[in-house]
Design an enzyme around this catalytic site. Structure first.
Site, PDB file in Angstrom:
ATOM      1  N   LYS A 186      -7.908  11.736  -8.190  1.00 48.50           N
ATOM      2  CA  LYS A 186      -8.874  12.042  -9.262  1.00 48.50           C
ATOM      3  C   LYS A 186      -8.341  11.384 -10.529  1.00 48.50           C
ATOM      4  O   LYS A 186      -7.437  11.898 -11.179  1.00 48.50           O
ATOM      5  CB  LYS A 186      -8.970  13.571  -9.448  1.00 48.50           C
ATOM      6  CG  LYS A 186     -10.287  14.087 -10.028  1.00 48.50           C
ATOM      7  CD  LYS A 186     -10.656  13.573 -11.398  1.00 48.50           C
ATOM      8  CE  LYS A 186     -10.011  14.352 -12.526  1.00 48.50           C
ATOM      9  NZ  LYS A 186     -10.401  13.772 -13.863  1.00 48.50           N
ATOM     10  N   GLU A 262       4.232  16.323 -14.065  1.00 50.59           N
ATOM     11  CA  GLU A 262       4.862  15.510 -15.103  1.00 50.59           C
ATOM     12  C   GLU A 262       4.021  15.721 -16.353  1.00 50.59           C
ATOM     13  O   GLU A 262       2.861  15.303 -16.401  1.00 50.59           O
ATOM     14  CB  GLU A 262       4.896  14.051 -14.657  1.00 50.59           C
ATOM     15  CG  GLU A 262       5.908  13.245 -15.451  1.00 50.59           C
ATOM     16  CD  GLU A 262       5.325  12.741 -16.740  1.00 50.59           C
ATOM     17  OE1 GLU A 262       5.410  13.475 -17.751  1.00 50.59           O
ATOM     18  OE2 GLU A 262       4.765  11.648 -16.742  1.00 50.59           O
ATOM     19  N   CYS A 297       4.102   9.010 -21.887  1.00 49.57           N
ATOM     20  CA  CYS A 297       4.634  10.371 -21.684  1.00 49.57           C
ATOM     21  C   CYS A 297       6.038  10.497 -22.259  1.00 49.57           C
ATOM     22  O   CYS A 297       6.373  11.497 -22.851  1.00 49.57           O
ATOM     23  CB  CYS A 297       4.649  10.778 -20.219  1.00 49.57           C
ATOM     24  SG  CYS A 297       4.005   9.602 -19.069  1.00 49.57           S
ATOM     25  N   GLU A 397       3.391  17.283 -29.082  1.00 45.57           N
ATOM     26  CA  GLU A 397       3.193  15.936 -28.564  1.00 45.57           C
ATOM     27  C   GLU A 397       1.913  15.379 -29.194  1.00 45.57           C
ATOM     28  O   GLU A 397       0.824  15.900 -28.964  1.00 45.57           O
ATOM     29  CB  GLU A 397       3.058  15.988 -27.039  1.00 45.57           C
ATOM     30  CG  GLU A 397       2.955  14.619 -26.420  1.00 45.57           C
ATOM     31  CD  GLU A 397       2.923  14.654 -24.896  1.00 45.57           C
ATOM     32  OE1 GLU A 397       2.193  15.478 -24.332  1.00 45.57           O
ATOM     33  OE2 GLU A 397       3.626  13.829 -24.277  1.00 45.57           O
TER      34      GLU A 397
HETATM   35  P1  NAP Z   1      -5.301  16.371 -19.398  1.00 47.21           P
HETATM   36  O1  NAP Z   1      -6.516  17.102 -19.771  1.00 47.21           O
HETATM   37  O2  NAP Z   1      -4.102  17.127 -18.944  1.00 47.21           O
HETATM   38  O3  NAP Z   1      -5.737  15.294 -18.292  1.00 47.21           O
HETATM   39  C1  NAP Z   1      -4.984  14.902 -17.178  1.00 47.21           C
HETATM   40  C2  NAP Z   1      -5.825  14.945 -15.910  1.00 47.21           C
HETATM   41  O4  NAP Z   1      -6.153  16.305 -15.609  1.00 47.21           O
HETATM   42  C3  NAP Z   1      -7.154  14.213 -16.042  1.00 47.21           C
HETATM   43  O5  NAP Z   1      -7.490  13.623 -14.804  1.00 47.21           O
HETATM   44  C4  NAP Z   1      -8.088  15.350 -16.383  1.00 47.21           C
HETATM   45  O6  NAP Z   1      -9.455  15.093 -16.141  1.00 47.21           O
HETATM   46  C5  NAP Z   1      -7.568  16.464 -15.512  1.00 47.21           C
HETATM   47  N1  NAP Z   1      -7.972  17.781 -15.994  1.00 47.21           N
HETATM   48  C6  NAP Z   1      -8.329  18.135 -17.256  1.00 47.21           C
HETATM   49  N2  NAP Z   1      -8.649  19.429 -17.325  1.00 47.21           N
HETATM   50  C7  NAP Z   1      -8.518  19.925 -16.072  1.00 47.21           C
HETATM   51  C8  NAP Z   1      -8.719  21.202 -15.499  1.00 47.21           C
HETATM   52  N3  NAP Z   1      -9.107  22.251 -16.233  1.00 47.21           N
HETATM   53  N4  NAP Z   1      -8.480  21.355 -14.181  1.00 47.21           N
HETATM   54  C9  NAP Z   1      -8.080  20.320 -13.428  1.00 47.21           C
HETATM   55  N5  NAP Z   1      -7.899  19.086 -13.905  1.00 47.21           N
HETATM   56  C10 NAP Z   1      -8.090  18.879 -15.224  1.00 47.21           C
HETATM   57  O7  NAP Z   1      -4.844  15.473 -20.598  1.00 47.21           O
HETATM   58  P2  NAP Z   1      -5.798  14.998 -21.798  1.00 47.21           P
HETATM   59  O8  NAP Z   1      -6.697  16.075 -22.265  1.00 47.21           O
HETATM   60  O9  NAP Z   1      -6.487  13.825 -21.316  1.00 47.21           O
HETATM   61  O10 NAP Z   1      -4.732  14.731 -22.934  1.00 47.21           O
HETATM   62  C11 NAP Z   1      -4.321  15.822 -23.772  1.00 47.21           C
HETATM   63  C12 NAP Z   1      -2.896  15.688 -24.157  1.00 47.21           C
HETATM   64  O11 NAP Z   1      -2.065  15.672 -22.991  1.00 47.21           O
HETATM   65  C13 NAP Z   1      -2.546  14.385 -24.850  1.00 47.21           C
HETATM   66  O12 NAP Z   1      -2.836  14.439 -26.203  1.00 47.21           O
HETATM   67  C14 NAP Z   1      -1.086  14.265 -24.556  1.00 47.21           C
HETATM   68  O13 NAP Z   1      -0.357  15.024 -25.470  1.00 47.21           O
HETATM   69  C15 NAP Z   1      -0.942  14.863 -23.184  1.00 47.21           C
HETATM   70  N6  NAP Z   1      -0.915  13.831 -22.126  1.00 47.21           N
HETATM   71  C16 NAP Z   1       0.232  13.654 -21.432  1.00 47.21           C
HETATM   72  C17 NAP Z   1       0.278  12.667 -20.476  1.00 47.21           C
HETATM   73  C18 NAP Z   1       1.515  12.405 -19.681  1.00 47.21           C
HETATM   74  O14 NAP Z   1       1.704  11.290 -19.249  1.00 47.21           O
HETATM   75  N7  NAP Z   1       2.343  13.374 -19.406  1.00 47.21           N
HETATM   76  C19 NAP Z   1      -0.805  11.865 -20.217  1.00 47.21           C
HETATM   77  C20 NAP Z   1      -2.007  12.096 -20.925  1.00 47.21           C
HETATM   78  C21 NAP Z   1      -2.021  13.083 -21.862  1.00 47.21           C
HETATM   79  P3  NAP Z   1     -10.368  14.613 -17.397  1.00 47.21           P
HETATM   80  O15 NAP Z   1     -10.070  13.179 -17.543  1.00 47.21           O
HETATM   81  O16 NAP Z   1     -11.765  14.880 -16.992  1.00 47.21           O
HETATM   82  O17 NAP Z   1      -9.954  15.417 -18.599  1.00 47.21           O
END
Ligand code: NAP
Ligand code: MG
Length: 494
Positions: A186, A262, A297, A397
């Site tokens: 996904k 992660e 990250c 972050e």
């Molecule tokens: P996120 O919501 O954690 O997204 C990561 C993945 O999880 C995406 O495929 C996302 O789908 C999915 N997801 C989101 N909500 C979910 C839920 N309730 N249940 C199951 N899966 C779900 O991250 P983001 O909102 O895109 O970014 C928010 C913050 O996370 C950033 O500002 C950053 O601080 C951090 N981040 C960390 C990393 C890392 O490498 N560790 C990477 C990205 C972001 P969708 O695309 O539909 O949301």
């Protein structure tokens, strides 16, 4: 430059789900908008998978696993197919790089030099490892023989973010498929195109139907459905701490599936008073946070610097920041592309206000509107100086091109401040003293510590965090631990 813009205009990417060996629309026909961060325009619409689509993909994956077509195939057959996949990725390098650049805003040069080759190398590396790993024979009494073998887990759900769509997908798919699992991937809703294309290349390489499925869609629907599915044996997740913890809940409320996480970081770049080459250090510190516009990250988002070198180092970092070419991701000269989405752009800009409210000196921190791309998601390199590490700028972050600078006195205070974080993904230390380097590396609580450098790594070393940066490791042979179970066979020899 015009070549890439023309190539982008001529592109008509595959946008559908890939389930059981074929592309198809979402069962309910739903789509989601794919916005180009380059100019904020609607680039295309992609299929939005939901619970029924995830169910179809998981059932296909499970049936393929049970059939043994991949899970029990000769290792050298899996090896041949996955090496072919990595070759096909390189044969289609320009197309994959363009999709990645359009979706995520990575500069096309980085996408061609880094994203696609790294992802292809990862797939190849795990394929090549397949016939070089031996199982174990346990030290039993003489009247018995006990074999300890690694077996694939079954169906792996991989849920990945938007910052490095291909690379992070490859970190999961590489070891998972090499080990014989079936996978449902996904991708992030705003960066699904390269994963969708990868599914077609995998099929072309000979990955059997059902073994590798891609279901783009929203996290709260498709992602959650994968997390809760009773036929999914393991979820490998990269993303935010909040969603990562959600996957633990999904697992606990369904089948207790394994979960590896992660979850990002707030990595400290610790510069001690005896740093020798300040210019080299400044360049490393700057690239450690500004590469990929800080959406990394393990990005080195905190500079923790000894007071004796603070002024000179921060000046140099600002100089490097100002020298970076920020602009159109489709221009090969661009070094700094966009923030990946409008939502993330607002988040990053919001921290400029937070910094001001915390009394921090702000250098940069503004949106940039390049001519002709005024609605794109560009932010200038930003340095927040005089940061109290305990405040929001020191702790949260940001995931943008934003460096928080905190001044310390001496190595002990430096280590204490560096460790004063809920995260523990990576860190660095700059010093000329070998003993200080080694003891500091030991005392920094992080999954990776660099000495006199930053962000140098490869598939050969494990990657992952301690504390709230997650659990489990991507990359290296250790990643197989996340996608295999040990099977003991105890034989009575009489
Ligand atoms: P996120 O919501 O954690 O997204 C990561 C993945 O999880 C995406 O495929 C996302 O789908 C999915 N997801 C989101 N909500 C979910 C839920 N309730 N249940 C199951 N899966 C779900 O991250 P983001 O909102 O895109 O970014 C928010 C913050 O996370 C950033 O500002 C950053 O601080 C951090 N981040 C960390 C990393 C890392 O490498 N560790 C990477 C990205 C972001 P969708 O695309 O539909 O949301
Ligand atoms: Mg999201």
């Amino acid at each position: 430059m015009t070549d890439w813009i023309a190539a982008a205009a001529a592109l008509s990417p595959e946008t559908r789900l890939f389930i059981d060996g074929d592309y198809r629309d979402a069962a309910d026909g739903a789509t989601l908008d794919s916005i180009s961060p380059r100019d904020g325009s609607l680039f295309t619409r992609i299929a939005a998978g939901d619970t029924v689509d995830v169910d179809a993909a998981v059932r296909a994956a499970s049936a393929a696993f049970e059939s043994g077509v991949w899970s029990r195939a000769d290792r050298r057959e899996r090896q041949r197919v996955l090496i072919r996949l990595s070759e096909l990725m390189l044969e289609n390098l320009d197309e994959l790089a363009l999709l990645e650049s359009l979706d995520s805003g990575h500069p096309i040069g980085d996408a061609r030099r880094v994203d696609v080759p790294n992802a292809a190398r990862t797939i190849r590396w795990y394929a090549e490892a397949l016939d070089k790993i031996y199982d174990e024979v346990a030290p039993t009494p003489e009247n018995a023989l006990a074999l300890v073998r690694r077996e694939p887990l079954g169906v792996v759900g991989a849920v990945v973010p938007w910052n490095y769509p291909l690379i992070i997908s490859a970190w999961k798919i590489g070891p998972a498929l090499a080990a014989g699992n079936s996978v449902v991937l996904k991708p992030a809703e705003n960066t699904s195109l390269s994963a969708i294309r990868l599914a077609g290349l995998a099929a072309e390489a000979g990955v059997p139907a059902g073994v590798f499925n891609v279901v783009p869609g929203y996290g709260r629907t498709a992602g959650q459905a994968l997390g809760r599915h009773p036929l999914v044996d393991k979820v490998a997740f990269t993303g935010s701490p909040a969603v990562g913890k959600g996957f633990l809940t999904y697992a606990g409320e369904s089948n207790g599936k394994q979960v590896s996480l992660e979850l990002g970081g707030k990595s400290a770049q610790l510069v001690l008073a005896d740093v020798e080459d300040l210019a080299a250090c400044a360049s490393s510190v700057a690239w450690g946070i500004f590469y990929n516009a800080g959406q990394t990250c393990h990005g080195g988002s905190r500079l923790i610097v000894d007071e004796t070198v603070h002024d000179e180092l921060v000046d140099e970092v600002l100089k490097v920041g100002r020298s970076l070419v920020l602009g159109d991701p489709l221009d090969e000269l661009t070094q700094l592309g966009t923030i990946a989405s409008g939502v993330q752009l607002d988040r990053v800009l919001g921290y400029t206000e937070v910094a001001r409210s915390e009394g921090v000196s702000v250098h940069g921190g503004n949106r940039v509107r390049p001519t002709g791309l005024e609605d794109g998601f560009y932010v200038e390199p930003t340095v927040f100086d005089g940061v109290d590490n305990a405040g929001r700028i020191g702790q949260e972050e940001i995931f943008g091109p934003s460096l928080a600078v905190t001044t310390v006195r001496g190595v002990d205070e430096g280590i204490r401040v560096a460790n004063e974080s809920a995260y523990g993904l990576a860190a660095s230390v700059w010093t000329q003293n070998i003993t200080t380097a080694l003891t500091t590396a030991q005392r920094l609580r992080a999954g990776t510590v660099w000495v006199n450098t930053f962000d140098v790594a490869d598939v050969i070393t494990p990657f992952g965090g301690v504390k709230q940066s997650g659990a489990g490791r991507d990359r290296s042979l250790h990643a197989f631990d996340a996608y295999t179970a040990l099977k003991t066979t105890w034989i009575d020899l009489g």
